[in-house]
Structures are given as structure tokens and as C-alpha cells.
Design an enzyme around this catalytic site. Structure first.
Site, PDB file in Angstrom:
ATOM      1  N   ASP A 201       0.870  -1.171   0.000  1.00 60.99           N
ATOM      2  CA  ASP A 201       0.000   0.000   0.000  1.00 60.99           C
ATOM      3  C   ASP A 201       0.911   1.226   0.000  1.00 60.99           C
ATOM      4  O   ASP A 201       1.679   1.428   0.950  1.00 60.99           O
ATOM      5  CB  ASP A 201      -0.877  -0.029   1.260  1.00 60.99           C
ATOM      6  CG  ASP A 201      -1.872   1.119   1.283  1.00 60.99           C
ATOM      7  OD1 ASP A 201      -1.615   2.162   0.642  1.00 60.99           O
ATOM      8  OD2 ASP A 201      -2.915   0.978   1.947  1.00 60.99           O
TER       9      ASP A 201
ATOM     10  N   TYR B 181     -12.408  12.258  -4.896  1.00 56.96           N
ATOM     11  CA  TYR B 181     -11.537  12.055  -6.053  1.00 56.96           C
ATOM     12  C   TYR B 181     -11.073  13.397  -6.612  1.00 56.96           C
ATOM     13  O   TYR B 181      -9.875  13.675  -6.686  1.00 56.96           O
ATOM     14  CB  TYR B 181     -12.301  11.264  -7.111  1.00 56.96           C
ATOM     15  CG  TYR B 181     -11.468  10.847  -8.312  1.00 56.96           C
ATOM     16  CD1 TYR B 181     -10.455   9.901  -8.186  1.00 56.96           C
ATOM     17  CD2 TYR B 181     -11.703  11.393  -9.574  1.00 56.96           C
ATOM     18  CE1 TYR B 181      -9.697   9.503  -9.278  1.00 56.96           C
ATOM     19  CE2 TYR B 181     -10.959  11.000 -10.675  1.00 56.96           C
ATOM     20  CZ  TYR B 181      -9.954  10.056 -10.524  1.00 56.96           C
ATOM     21  OH  TYR B 181      -9.203   9.677 -11.621  1.00 56.96           O
TER      22      TYR B 181
END
Ligand code: NAD
Length: 340
Positions: A82, A176
Site C-alpha cells: 500500500d 476524487y
């Protein structure tokens, strides 16, 4: 801990890499749709490629495909990590010098980034910050995958890079749009403070093989629905426009941008504009053996009504690049990859 079997470089591998000193590229999100195409193209060039991905949205089969390519046994390393977490536990194994770091790790479709809203925000901010820090230590140039969504629901079309956008900071798409805008500001400020030359591309809707059939983006949605006999789902009245870029055109432009010294944002995409209804009609043309019904559903909140890149800067700085694949040609190529 890095698993010695599948992920960590063996010392003898690094010495081979040093001997022939290839270009070295790290791609966050290298297991995703765009990242895997980028990795493939650099492998073809003989580069040493490190992909870092946690497969939160990417397809695992993209990793298998990359590992099966010629030269991948020697030149590809795939790390399942990650990128929001600290990089120190694994990046110490990597070579001292890199040419490029492509920061592409982020959920990209509304279905995924609304499911993974906070993860999306951290990938484009803290994850990007870690990529910049890594690149500075390794002498690499970062190319950040920004998006046309920084323009929000634009007031005019086409959108040039100088347009500041019309974005809702407090809604379902904000995680986003706003984290990409923060990412752009981070690249700008990082360059200013550290005298670095990192850059960013504003990617417009791109489609092609290796998209996740379930990620809800319009082209792959239409193709999977058409494959199942329809109906094709249109959200709203279908008059909203999009410009669809075939993945090969996009990747060629990104590779050229990386080689420039440019730190300014650059729109990359295809500037042929289609209404969603016209895109559905193009899909119908390709599936000429069946009649596809269209089902209209409610317009998605904050869905932009028009989207078309102004490519003046890209055409000038990336000359002779220009998007070459039409929607119909690209759809036919994509169908082949879906086994249709
Ligand atoms: N495809 C497009 O049309 C488009 C348009 C504009 C911008 N972009 C940008 O391009 C990039 C790639 O998009 P894509 O279409 O290939 O999407 P994708 O979902 O196929 O690829 C993104 C990859 O990033 C990985 N990822 C996400 N968060 C991560 C994390 N924290 N750590 C490690 N890996 C992580 C995912 O597992 C996935 O493999 C994204 O940054 C996206 O915002 C894409």
C-alpha cells in the site's frame, strides 16, 4: 516483511541490472489498467520496471500477464504494497537511481472511489508525497496521474489547462476530484520548495483492454452489457458528452511527457467529443448481430455534462503525437481482448 520468494530482489539480480544499466522506472498502481500498460511498454523498451500495487481496484490477472512477458523474469519486480504506508520497509532493496516514478495508484472509477473514498484521498496526497520523497532520493522525475475531473462540471468546452475548474468540494465525487487537485498543488509546491522538476498529466477518459468489467466506467459498461445482450444503461438523458482515448494513444503521450522537462499540467486524451447516446450507438454498430435496448436511469450527482480536452499544448510539446485511434477502432480492439 517482504516475501523473499516473490517480491524481493536477489542481490545477483541487482548486479545484473547494474551491469547493463537500463532505464529504471517505478510505477505505483502498476497492477491497474493504465499502470500495467505503462509497465508493458517500458519492459518492451528494455527498462527495469518496479510495480507497486495493493490490488484494491486493479485486476490480479494484470500482474500475471506482466510476469509472463518476455524479459519480465529479469526486468520486472512486482511489490504488493500500500503506497500510503511508509515506503522505508521495502524501498531500501531498490537500486539507488531511478529515471521515472509514475504515481498512478488511486481508485479511478466513481464506483471504486466512492466505495474507497478515504483511501482515494490518501493515495493522491500522502501516497503522492511518499512517491515524491522516494523520487528525490533516487534522482527520478515523478509523473503524477491527475485527471480531467479537476475541471469538475466545466462551464465551457473544450477545457484548456488554464481553466481553473468548476468543482464541488463537498459531495460524492469530491474525494476524487479534490484529492487530485491537492495532488497537483503538492507537485507545484514541492517543485517550488525543493527546486525539483516533477510533472503531472491530466488524463481524460481512457479505455482499452485490461479494464475491470465491474468498475462501472461507461465504455466497459456498455461492452459488457452488449455482450450479455443489453440493455445499455445511460445515466441522465445521454446528451452529456465525453471524449474517449484509446489506451495506446494515452501511454505514448505519457511516455513522451515524462521525457520532457515540463512541470506544467498537460491534458492528454482524445478530443473527438461524443454524447453518451452517440457512444451507445457506436457500440450498437459494432454489435450489429443484435438489437441493444437503451435503459435511461437517473443522472448521477455532479456528473459533468461535457468533457473534451483542449490538446493544443500536448500537440505542440509532444509533436508529432496526436491521438490516432477512433472510438470505433478502439472498441473493436478492446472486444478482441475480451474474447468476443
Ligand atoms: N483510466 C482513466 O480514464 C483515467 C482518467 C483520469 C485519471 N486516471 C488516473 O490514472 C490512474 C490509473 O487509473 P486506472 O484507470 O488504471 O485505474 P485502476 O483502478 O485500474 O488502477 C489503479 C491501481 O492503483 C492501485 N491502488 C490504488 N490505491 C493503492 C494504494 N494505496 N497502494 C497501492 N496501489 C493502489 C489499484 O489496486 C489499481 O491497480 C489513477 O490515478 C487515475 O486517477 C485514469
Amino acid at each position: 516483511m517482504i516475501s523473499q520468494q516473490s517480491e524481493s530482489p536477489r542481490l545477483e539480480d541487482w548486479s545484473k541490472v547494474r551491469q547493463y544499466n537500463p532505464m529504471k522506472v517505478l510505477i505505483t498502481g502498476g497492477g491497474g489498467f493504465l499502470g500495467s500498460h505503462l509497465a508493458e511498454k517500458y519492459l518492451l523498451l528494455g527498462a527495469y520496471v518496479v510495480c507497486v500495487d495493493n490490488f484494491s481496484t486493479g485486476l490480479r490477472q494484470n500482474k500475471d500477464l506482466l510476469l509472463s512477458l518476455a524479459g519480465a523474469d529479469k526486468n520486472l519486480m512486482f511489490l504488493e504494497k500500500d503506497i500510503v504506508e511508509p515506503w522505508e520497509p521495502w524501498c531500501g532493496f531498490l537500486p539507488a537511481g531511478f529515471d521515472f516514478v509514475f504515481h498512478f495508484a488511486s481508485p479511478a472509477s466513481p464506483v471504486h472511489y466512492q466505495r474507497l473514498g478515504l483511501e482515494t484521498m490518501w493515495a493522491n496526497t500522502l501516497g503522492l508525497s511518499r512517491a515524491l520523497g522516494f523520487a528525490d532520493k533516487r534522482g527520478a522525475r515523478v509523473v503524477f496521474a491527475s485527471t480531467s475531473e479537476v475541471y469538475g462540471d466545466p462551464e465551457f468546452s473544450p477545457q484548456p489547462e488554464s481553466y481553473w475548474g468548476h468543482v464541488n468540494s463537498f459531495g460524492p465525487r469530491s474525494c476524487y476530484d479534490e484529492s487530485k487537485r491537492f495532488g497537483e498543488a503538492l507537485v507545484y509546491t514541492h517543485n517550488l520548495k525543493n527546486k525539483t522538476r516533477h510533472g503531472l498529466v491530466r488524463i481524460f477518459n481512457t479505455y482499452g483492454p485490461r479494464m475491470d468489467p465491474n468498475d462501472g466506467r461507461v465504455i466497459i459498461n456498455f461492452l459488457t452489457q452488449a455482450q450479455q445482450g443489453g440493455p445499455l444503461t445511460i445515466y441522465g438523458d445521454g446528451k452529456q458528452t465525453r471524449s474517449f482515448c484509446f489506451v495506446d494513444d494515452l501511454i505514448a503521450a505519457i511516455q513522451s511527457y515524462a521525457k520532457l522537462d515540463c512541470t506544467e499540467p498537460m491534458n492528454i486524451g482524445n478530443d473527438c467529443e461524443f454524447s453518451i447516446l452517440e457512444a451507445a450507438q457506436t457500440v450498437q454498430k459494432i454489435f450489429s448481430d443484435r438489437e441493444l435496448k437503451i435503459e435511461f436511469q437517473d443522472f448521477n450527482i455532479d456528473d459533468p455534462k461535457q468533457r473534451r480536452p483542449d490538446l493544443t499544448i500536448a500537440r505542440k510539446l509532444l509533436s508529432p503525437w496526436s491521438p490516432a485511434v477512433s472510438l470505433e477502432q478502439g472498441l473493436r480492439q478492446m472486444l478482441g481482448s475480451l474474447g468476443l
